[in-house]
Design a protein around this motif. Sequence first.
Motif, PDB file in Angstrom:
ATOM      1  N   LEU A  85       0.841  -1.188   0.000  1.00  0.00           N
ATOM      2  CA  LEU A  85       0.000   0.000   0.000  1.00  0.00           C
ATOM      3  C   LEU A  85       0.878   1.240   0.000  1.00  0.00           C
ATOM      4  O   LEU A  85       1.719   1.418   0.877  1.00  0.00           O
ATOM      5  N   THR A 120      -2.895   0.441  -3.932  1.00  0.00           N
ATOM      6  CA  THR A 120      -2.270  -0.864  -3.754  1.00  0.00           C
ATOM      7  C   THR A 120      -1.302  -1.205  -4.882  1.00  0.00           C
ATOM      8  O   THR A 120      -0.615  -2.223  -4.816  1.00  0.00           O
ATOM      9  N   LEU A 164      -9.204  -4.374   1.632  1.00  0.00           N
ATOM     10  CA  LEU A 164      -7.913  -4.812   1.111  1.00  0.00           C
ATOM     11  C   LEU A 164      -7.901  -6.318   0.874  1.00  0.00           C
ATOM     12  O   LEU A 164      -7.391  -6.792  -0.149  1.00  0.00           O
TER      13      LEU A 164
END
Length: 277
Positions: A3, A21, A48
């Motif tokens: 990230l 990302t 995520l």
Amino acid sequence: MALTELDVPLRDGGSLHAFDTGADPSSPLTLVWHHGSPQTGAPLEPLLEAASARGIRLVSYGRPSYGGSTPRPGRDVASAAADVAAIADVLGLERFAVMGASGGGPHALACAALLPERVTGAVTLAGIAPRTTAYDWFAGMASPGGLQAAVEGRAARAAFAETEESDPSQFLPVDWAALDERWATLGADSARAGEAGPDGLIDDDVAFAAPWDFDLGSIGAPVLLVQGEGDRVVPAKHASWLLAHIPRASLWMRLDDGHVSVLDVVPDAMDWLLERS
């Protein structure tokens, strides 16, 4: 999933704090996440995880006054489209989908309406509808005081914030269970946003209560509306109104969900976007 954080400069001299990302040539989709009110814009762990499992590139950002993004009092919902376009330009994104939860829903719809050449699809989860006289916009909200004050303008909403307290009755038992377990990072992030001050939430509410400055009927991309039947923050009537006013909208009404537990649909909603990318 790696990230990266970045500050994206804007033409007005301000900046937006964003998260990415990362690019992957094999990624089937880039998804821009629009956070709820209040949050910092940092992507939450369940997002995520779901994106990583599907190879989706996830981008998120803090709206002005959230998470290190420059304040912009008086911003409207439509301004999110230019903000996202600026982030997309810096990251080299030509096409992407958008997804927003709660207060992020209207901003995702702004992108779908105003960036038609770039947005491939949109999802809103428990997203509020534009204020209208067609029905009682506040009906079913457990704690509508902030939005009622916002109708009178920013000064009134800021005055309300001075004594505003959280109302636990807004959430169903399934919401509290989600906040204790699967979506604990949402509660923690919301607390961090609140500690930074009320300006982001104030500006969100004022924007929601004012004209959104774009036409829902102009949205050409497919839109998925996800709504909890028992939602006491954004009542189910908002979703049915949006369904009637967005040309290619579909509605997933979740009979046992509230405002937070409905987020468990995120993985399925990502699959829905992948099928249309």
